[in-house]
Structures are given as C-alpha cells and as structure tokens.
Design an enzyme around this catalytic site. Sequence first.
Site, short mmCIF file in Angstrom:
data_model
loop_
_atom_site.label_atom_id
_atom_site.label_comp_id
_atom_site.label_asym_id
_atom_site.label_seq_id
_atom_site.Cartn_x
_atom_site.Cartn_y
_atom_site.Cartn_z
N ARG A 161 -32.61 13.32 -1.05
CA ARG A 161 -32.38 12.44 0.10
C ARG A 161 -30.91 12.37 0.53
NH1 ARG A 161 -36.93 7.75 -1.27
NH2 ARG A 161 -38.62 8.89 -0.25
N GLY A 178 -44.92 10.47 -6.70
CA GLY A 178 -44.25 10.41 -8.00
C GLY A 178 -44.71 9.20 -8.79
N ASP A 206 -35.17 3.05 -2.56
CA ASP A 206 -35.90 3.74 -1.50
C ASP A 206 -35.33 3.47 -0.11
OD1 ASP A 206 -37.63 4.86 -3.32
OD2 ASP A 206 -39.08 3.22 -3.18
N ARG A 260 -40.41 17.97 -8.52
CA ARG A 260 -39.73 16.80 -9.09
C ARG A 260 -39.78 16.77 -10.62
NH1 ARG A 260 -41.50 11.66 -5.64
NH2 ARG A 260 -39.77 10.77 -6.84
#
Length: 443
Positions: free
Chosen positions: A357, A101, A326, A129
């Site tokens: 996620r 990304g 992240d 995405r």
Amino acid sequence: MSHSSDPRPMTARRSGALRGVATVPGDKSISHRALILGALSVGETRITGLLEGQDVLDTAKAMAAFGAQVERLGQGEWSVHGVGVGGFSEPEGVIDCGNSGTGVRLIMGAMATTPITATFTGDASLSRRPMARVTDPLALFGAQITAREGGRLPITIEGAADPLPVCYRTPVASAQIKSAILLAGLNVPGETVVIESEPTRDHSERMLAGFGADIRTETTDEGHVITLQGRPELRAQPVAVPRDPSSAAFPVAAALIVPGSEIRVPGVSRNPTRDGLYVTLLDMGADIAFENPREEGGEPVADLLVRHGPLKGVTVPAERAASMIDEFPILSVIAAFAEGATVMNGVAELRVKESDRIDAMARGLEANGVTVEETRDSLTVHGMGRVPGGGMAVTHLDHRIAMSFLVLGLATEAPVSIDDGAPIATSFPDFLPLMQGLGADLG
Ligand code: S3P
C-alpha cells in the site's frame, strides 16, 4: 469471487457538496469473528448486521465446509449452528479464502489444534502475502504445515492431535497473528499466552469473553499480555455487528475534501483499538462531531457528523499505526488536500497488505500531481490544498486502494481513474450507490 471477476475500470470526477446519511456496512473484522466463533460454539448464534462482502462470504462458506450449519436468513442476518470447540470435521474440498488475509489466517488458527487436515488457497493477492507469521506459531502447538516457497498459499495444515499450549510474542503488531493463536488455543489444555508490544484490535478478546471463554488482558513490562484458558465450552450468543470504521473512512474523507459537504455516518464503532484515523483527523483540524455515544454489540459506537473545512498536515506517530492500519491509504488522500506535509511513521506492515500500500498510494498520488516521499516504513504526502488529478491509479486487487483513489477524484481538478474497482466488493459492496446517493460523481 474477486479473483475470478473481470477488471472493472472506474472514474471519479469533481463533485458538488456531498449531503446526506452514509449508512456503511457491518465491521469486517467482527463479521469474520462472529462466523468463526459461532461455528466453534454449541447452539445457534444469530448474527445481525453481518457484512456481506466477498471476504466474509468466503469465511461463511469455510465454516460450513468445517461442519457448521450456516444459513442466511435475510439482509445481514445469519444463523450459525456451531459444532463446539474441537468439533470441526475435515473439509471435503480446498478452502478458498479469496482475497481475505483475515479469513485465511483466523481459520488456519481455528483448525490447527483439531486432528483434521485442510488445504487453503486464495486469489493472486492473497497468494503473495506472508503466512509464516501465522503458521510458525501454529507449528508450536504441534500442527504439521506444508506451504509453498516462502511460506505462501496454498498451505496444507494437519491439525495437532495432542496440542501443546503456547506462549508467543508476536514479532509484528498484528491482530491476525494474535487471533489465530487464540483460536488455536481454544482446543488446547492449559493456558495459551500471546504477548504484543503494541495493542492491536481486540475484537477476538471481546467476543471470546462474550461467548464464555476465560480470557484476560494485562499490560505489564513485557507488553500487552493476553491469556486464554483452553477447552472452554463456548456458548452461542447473539451478535449485533457494529458499522465498520474502516469503511466509514471513505465517505468521511470525501466529505472532508469536497467543499460545502456535510454528511452523517450513523452507528460507527469507536473501539479505541480502531480509532487512530479519527484521532489523526481531529489533529488535522477536521470538523467531525461524535454524537450519541453508546454501546452496541459489546463495542462503543457513535454517530458521526462530518463537515468540509481546512486541514493541516500532521505527523502520525508510529505507536498509532496499529489502531489505523487499514486507514493509511485514505489518510494519504486526505493529506493531499491539507496544507503542509503529513508524515506517516512505522507503517512497514502496509507493504504486506492486499497490495504494497505504500507503493500503490505513492505511485497513484504521483500520477495525480501530488508530491510524496517514501522509505521502507514511512510515507510522507506534501499537501498543497489542491490536487491536479488527471491520472490513472493501479489498484493491485486492493479494495482500499480502489476506494481511496475514487474518493481522491471527487475533489481533484481533472478526473481520476482506477484500473479495477471489482475488489471493492470484498469489503464494501454498496460503495458506489452509497457514494452516489451523497452526490458523488463516480462510476
Ligand atoms: C484485521 C487485522 C489487520 C487489518 C485487517 C483486519 C483483523 O491485519 O489490516 O484488515 O480483522 O484482525 P493485521 O493483523 O495483519 O495487521
């Protein structure tokens, strides 16, 4: 490339105390930017410590396709002869950004104000995405954009011939959106302004200033305001890439949850816009010392000394989310071994990362006997100090989900399996030997 490699099932088992030095790879965000700014400057940029993960290799290939001369000189050592701001030439083929990304969004920004046309693709994860968050502001500069349904890849961009400067308030906290706009703003006369309500990682701003751009950041009532003067002559610079705090998080987590462990992780970036996990871990009572603080490659770094010990659940405030965006998958693993609930707030962006996620962590933790609760923008993990394990986690082409569940299995009662460890190569190609070298039983 990750999207063409065969799935690689892997298993992690309860391990004895982890010991030794974990030398993690170069920072992924900084590696992408070093290649892109090197390609947009005049002269030779020498990069040391570049992450040679697939994501970054795809960006190196893309820079060569746009006309830069990109050469690997040795382990992590690269040379980029740039073409200067506005000097990109039209690539012959399609630009395949694989799983990345960051790669695709920053490169789309970097070419959108040069009168050339390029088509971008990626793997199955990247193709799901959202890209409109970047192509919408790029269209304001005058770029013509054709995307698949829902603003997804493949995308073709016809760069603006007479680009207009843009002032843009980012709708979500995202360094990728901010950076795409700043890179586009380089080839535009006048000032390009980005306003963000929460500060996000500032590697683009630091590196642009280092390459000679006139860029300033102010905190005002409006938010965090970044102003770039267009059409600078970027001058090639040596870039020493610091080690990635997001990759360091995996051995750090393993040492925190495996009894008796003590490891060192040298030279990790402590940039405050990336530091949220470490702030949270200290809140949880983690035994982490930050030794020998210093500056390397324009970024604050330190050597980490990490020891196993008891941890307690905490609430992570929404304002901290951007500085650890992240790290939520690995935090949820650590939280499963803490006493009490860890509540992660303001994390809706996790749903549009390499995978959803929140969903991937919730399902995988449940499969291993951990109680979790999720809402659209929060995840709560109920830590019980011990985790049964014995389950299989589905990784959805997401390197961080894969590494998180392998770390989980190092301290569970029964082994933990993942369906596919191949994507780990996108960000941490030596993850397996590094962890095995510390005494981890996984493979
Ligand atoms: C990155 C920004 C973050 C992060 C990604 C790297 C960057 O994404 O998740 O891994 O290098 O700018 P967002 O900006 O979309 O939050």
